[in-house]
Design a protein around this motif. Structure first.
Motif, PDB file in Angstrom:
ATOM      1  N   GLY A 145      35.437  -3.116   8.998  1.00 45.08           N
ATOM      2  CA  GLY A 145      34.482  -2.086   8.608  1.00 45.08           C
ATOM      3  C   GLY A 145      33.096  -2.404   9.128  1.00 45.08           C
ATOM      4  O   GLY A 145      32.791  -3.540   9.515  1.00 45.08           O
ATOM      5  N   ASN A 146      32.227  -1.380   9.145  1.00 42.97           N
ATOM      6  CA  ASN A 146      30.856  -1.532   9.650  1.00 42.97           C
ATOM      7  C   ASN A 146      30.826  -2.119  11.058  1.00 42.97           C
ATOM      8  O   ASN A 146      29.971  -2.945  11.393  1.00 42.97           O
ATOM      9  CB  ASN A 146      30.024  -2.413   8.707  1.00 42.97           C
ATOM     10  CG  ASN A 146      29.838  -1.777   7.344  1.00 42.97           C
ATOM     11  OD1 ASN A 146      29.695  -0.571   7.226  1.00 42.97           O
ATOM     12  ND2 ASN A 146      29.865  -2.581   6.306  1.00 42.97           N
ATOM     13  N   ASP A 147      31.794  -1.704  11.874  1.00 38.24           N
ATOM     14  CA  ASP A 147      31.882  -2.103  13.286  1.00 38.24           C
ATOM     15  C   ASP A 147      32.303  -3.553  13.495  1.00 38.24           C
ATOM     16  O   ASP A 147      32.309  -4.036  14.625  1.00 38.24           O
ATOM     17  CB  ASP A 147      30.550  -1.861  14.020  1.00 38.24           C
ATOM     18  CG  ASP A 147      30.142  -0.402  14.013  1.00 38.24           C
ATOM     19  OD1 ASP A 147      31.050   0.449  14.094  1.00 38.24           O
ATOM     20  OD2 ASP A 147      28.936  -0.113  13.920  1.00 38.24           O
ATOM     21  N   GLY A 199      33.073 -10.755  14.766  1.00 41.94           N
ATOM     22  CA  GLY A 199      31.839 -10.170  15.276  1.00 41.94           C
ATOM     23  C   GLY A 199      31.953  -8.669  15.358  1.00 41.94           C
ATOM     24  O   GLY A 199      32.936  -8.073  14.909  1.00 41.94           O
ATOM     25  N   LYS A 200      30.938  -8.042  15.922  1.00 40.15           N
ATOM     26  CA  LYS A 200      31.015  -6.607  16.164  1.00 40.15           C
ATOM     27  C   LYS A 200      32.038  -6.362  17.266  1.00 40.15           C
ATOM     28  O   LYS A 200      32.075  -7.094  18.261  1.00 40.15           O
ATOM     29  CB  LYS A 200      29.649  -6.055  16.564  1.00 40.15           C
ATOM     30  CG  LYS A 200      28.656  -6.007  15.408  1.00 40.15           C
ATOM     31  CD  LYS A 200      27.402  -5.242  15.776  1.00 40.15           C
ATOM     32  CE  LYS A 200      26.505  -5.083  14.550  1.00 40.15           C
ATOM     33  NZ  LYS A 200      25.280  -4.309  14.851  1.00 40.15           N
ATOM     34  N   GLU A 201      32.858  -5.337  17.061  1.00 42.53           N
ATOM     35  CA  GLU A 201      33.951  -5.090  18.004  1.00 42.53           C
ATOM     36  C   GLU A 201      33.451  -4.956  19.438  1.00 42.53           C
ATOM     37  O   GLU A 201      34.033  -5.521  20.370  1.00 42.53           O
ATOM     38  CB  GLU A 201      34.706  -3.819  17.602  1.00 42.53           C
ATOM     39  CG  GLU A 201      35.494  -3.960  16.319  1.00 42.53           C
ATOM     40  CD  GLU A 201      36.416  -2.784  16.095  1.00 42.53           C
ATOM     41  OE1 GLU A 201      37.330  -2.589  16.918  1.00 42.53           O
ATOM     42  OE2 GLU A 201      36.211  -2.055  15.112  1.00 42.53           O
ATOM     43  N   LYS A 202      32.381  -4.216  19.614  1.00 39.51           N
ATOM     44  CA  LYS A 202      31.859  -3.988  20.960  1.00 39.51           C
ATOM     45  C   LYS A 202      31.447  -5.299  21.616  1.00 39.51           C
ATOM     46  O   LYS A 202      31.720  -5.536  22.799  1.00 39.51           O
ATOM     47  CB  LYS A 202      30.667  -3.029  20.902  1.00 39.51           C
ATOM     48  CG  LYS A 202      30.126  -2.630  22.266  1.00 39.51           C
ATOM     49  CD  LYS A 202      29.004  -1.610  22.139  1.00 39.51           C
ATOM     50  CE  LYS A 202      28.472  -1.217  23.512  1.00 39.51           C
ATOM     51  NZ  LYS A 202      27.368  -0.223  23.402  1.00 39.51           N
ATOM     52  N   GLU A 203      30.812  -6.186  20.839  1.00 43.50           N
ATOM     53  CA  GLU A 203      30.355  -7.455  21.399  1.00 43.50           C
ATOM     54  C   GLU A 203      31.521  -8.383  21.711  1.00 43.50           C
ATOM     55  O   GLU A 203      31.502  -9.107  22.708  1.00 43.50           O
ATOM     56  CB  GLU A 203      29.362  -8.111  20.438  1.00 43.50           C
ATOM     57  CG  GLU A 203      28.035  -7.363  20.378  1.00 43.50           C
ATOM     58  CD  GLU A 203      27.062  -7.953  19.374  1.00 43.50           C
ATOM     59  OE1 GLU A 203      27.514  -8.696  18.475  1.00 43.50           O
ATOM     60  OE2 GLU A 203      25.859  -7.662  19.478  1.00 43.50           O
ATOM     61  N   ILE A 204      32.552  -8.369  20.854  1.00 48.39           N
ATOM     62  CA  ILE A 204      33.730  -9.201  21.131  1.00 48.39           C
ATOM     63  C   ILE A 204      34.398  -8.749  22.422  1.00 48.39           C
ATOM     64  O   ILE A 204      34.706  -9.562  23.301  1.00 48.39           O
ATOM     65  CB  ILE A 204      34.738  -9.138  19.960  1.00 48.39           C
ATOM     66  CG1 ILE A 204      34.149  -9.795  18.712  1.00 48.39           C
ATOM     67  CG2 ILE A 204      36.046  -9.846  20.355  1.00 48.39           C
ATOM     68  CD1 ILE A 204      35.025  -9.662  17.481  1.00 48.39           C
ATOM     69  N   ARG A 205      34.611  -7.436  22.549  1.00 49.18           N
ATOM     70  CA  ARG A 205      35.289  -6.932  23.747  1.00 49.18           C
ATOM     71  C   ARG A 205      34.458  -7.177  25.005  1.00 49.18           C
ATOM     72  O   ARG A 205      34.987  -7.562  26.051  1.00 49.18           O
ATOM     73  CB  ARG A 205      35.603  -5.441  23.579  1.00 49.18           C
ATOM     74  CG  ARG A 205      36.703  -5.163  22.561  1.00 49.18           C
ATOM     75  CD  ARG A 205      37.276  -3.769  22.746  1.00 49.18           C
ATOM     76  NE  ARG A 205      36.308  -2.744  22.405  1.00 49.18           N
ATOM     77  CZ  ARG A 205      36.235  -2.155  21.212  1.00 49.18           C
ATOM     78  NH1 ARG A 205      37.069  -2.522  20.251  1.00 49.18           N
ATOM     79  NH2 ARG A 205      35.353  -1.217  20.972  1.00 49.18           N
ATOM     80  N   THR A 206      33.145  -6.968  24.895  1.00 55.05           N
ATOM     81  CA  THR A 206      32.265  -7.190  26.047  1.00 55.05           C
ATOM     82  C   THR A 206      32.264  -8.657  26.454  1.00 55.05           C
ATOM     83  O   THR A 206      32.369  -8.994  27.635  1.00 55.05           O
ATOM     84  CB  THR A 206      30.824  -6.748  25.717  1.00 55.05           C
ATOM     85  OG1 THR A 206      30.826  -5.356  25.389  1.00 55.05           O
ATOM     86  CG2 THR A 206      29.906  -6.982  26.904  1.00 55.05           C
ATOM     87  N   THR A 207      32.168  -9.535  25.454  1.00 53.04           N
ATOM     88  CA  THR A 207      32.140 -10.978  25.716  1.00 53.04           C
ATOM     89  C   THR A 207      33.396 -11.438  26.432  1.00 53.04           C
ATOM     90  O   THR A 207      33.335 -12.092  27.478  1.00 53.04           O
ATOM     91  CB  THR A 207      31.991 -11.757  24.395  1.00 53.04           C
ATOM     92  OG1 THR A 207      30.721 -11.454  23.823  1.00 53.04           O
ATOM     93  CG2 THR A 207      32.100 -13.256  24.637  1.00 53.04           C
TER      94      THR A 207
END
Length: 218
Positions: free
Chosen positions: A143-145, A204-212
C-alpha cells in the motif's frame, strides 16, 4: 488468537477459513448452501447453514463478539452489501469485504466496510509482476506505493557487500533479508559479499525498486 466469522463459503471463503484455522484462530463459517457448510465443517471451529443477509441470523451468531468478520460473498454483490451493512449495524469491530471493482469497493466502504480486498486483481498483479521478469521471484504489495520484492542479486553486486554498494543512500530502497537456497537470513552482515545465486528481499517504493534493479541488471 482471534475469533473470526466468515460469511460466504465459495473458493475464497473456504481457503480463508482453513488458513485462519492453521494460524490458530477460532473460525465460525456460515453459508446458505448446506453442501458448502458440510464441506468446511471438519476444518473449522464451527459452521452453520444460514442467510447472512438476515439480521436475526447474524445477531444469533453474536456478530459483535468476533474480532474479524470476513464477507467472502463474491458472486452476489447485493448480498455482500447487505451482509457488510448488517455486521456494522450489529457492532462488528472489523469487517473485511470482497470486491471485484473500484465501484464495488467504493460502495462497500460507504456502508461501513473497514477493509476491502480484491482477490482477482491482487492475484493478477502478483502474477504479472512475478512472471514479467526472470529476476523476480515474489512480490507483496504493502500500500501507499510500497512493496516487498524477492529478487535475484544483480551480477554487478556479486563479490560486493552492502557497505560498498550503499544501497539505501544510492537507490532509496532497503535490503530486508538475504536468501541462499532454502535459507533465509534476516540479519545481514553488511560486510559479507554477495554470492552468485543469492536473492534479496527488498523494501521500497515500487517504482524505485523496479528502476533500481532494471538499471543494475543491465
Amino acid at each position: 488468537m482471534k475469533s473470526v466469522l466468515i460469511a460466504g463459503l465459495g473458493t475464497f471463503g473456504k481457503y480463508a477459513a482453513r488458513k485462519m484455522m492453521e494460524l490458530d484462530n477460532e473460525v465460525m463459517a456460515v453459508d446458505i448452501d448446506e453442501n458448502d457448510v458440510n464441506e468446511i465443517l471438519p476444518y473449522v471451529t464451527g459452521a452453520m447453514i444460514g442467510d447472512s443477509t438476515n439480521e436475526e441470523f447474524l445477531r444469533s451468531l453474536g456478530a459483535n463478539n468476533y474480532d474479524v468478520c470476513l464477507v467472502a460473498i463474491g458472486e452476489n454483490f447485493e448480498a455482500s452489501l447487505e451482509t457488510t451493512a448488517l455486521l456494522k449495524d450489529l457492532g462488528a469491530p472489523t469487517v473485511i469485504s470482497l470486491a471485484n471493482s473500484d465501484a464495488q469497493a467504493k460502495l462497500l466502504k460507504k456502508i461501513g466496510a473497514d477493509e476491502v480486498v480484491y482477490p482477482d486483481r491482487q492475484l493478477a498483479e502478483w502474477t504479472a509482476i512475478t512472471y514479467s521478469s526472470t529476476n523476480i521471484f515474489d512480490y507483496i504489495k504493502l500500500g501507499n506505493d510500497y512493496a516487498i520484492y524477492e529478487l535475484a542479486v544483480p551480477e554487478k553486486w556479486v563479490g560486493k557487500n552492502l557497505i560498498e554498494l550503499d544501497v539505501r543512500q544510492k537507490y532509496h530502497v532497503s535490503i530486508l533479508a538475504l536468501k541462499s537456497g532454502d535459507s533465509l537470513n534476516m540479519t545481514i552482515d553488511p560486510s559479507r559479499p554477495f554470492k552468485p545465486g543469492n536473492r534479496v528481499l527488498v523494501l521500497g517504493k515500487e517504482k524505485e525498486i523496479r528502476t533500481t534493479f532494471k538499471s543494475v541488471m543491465k
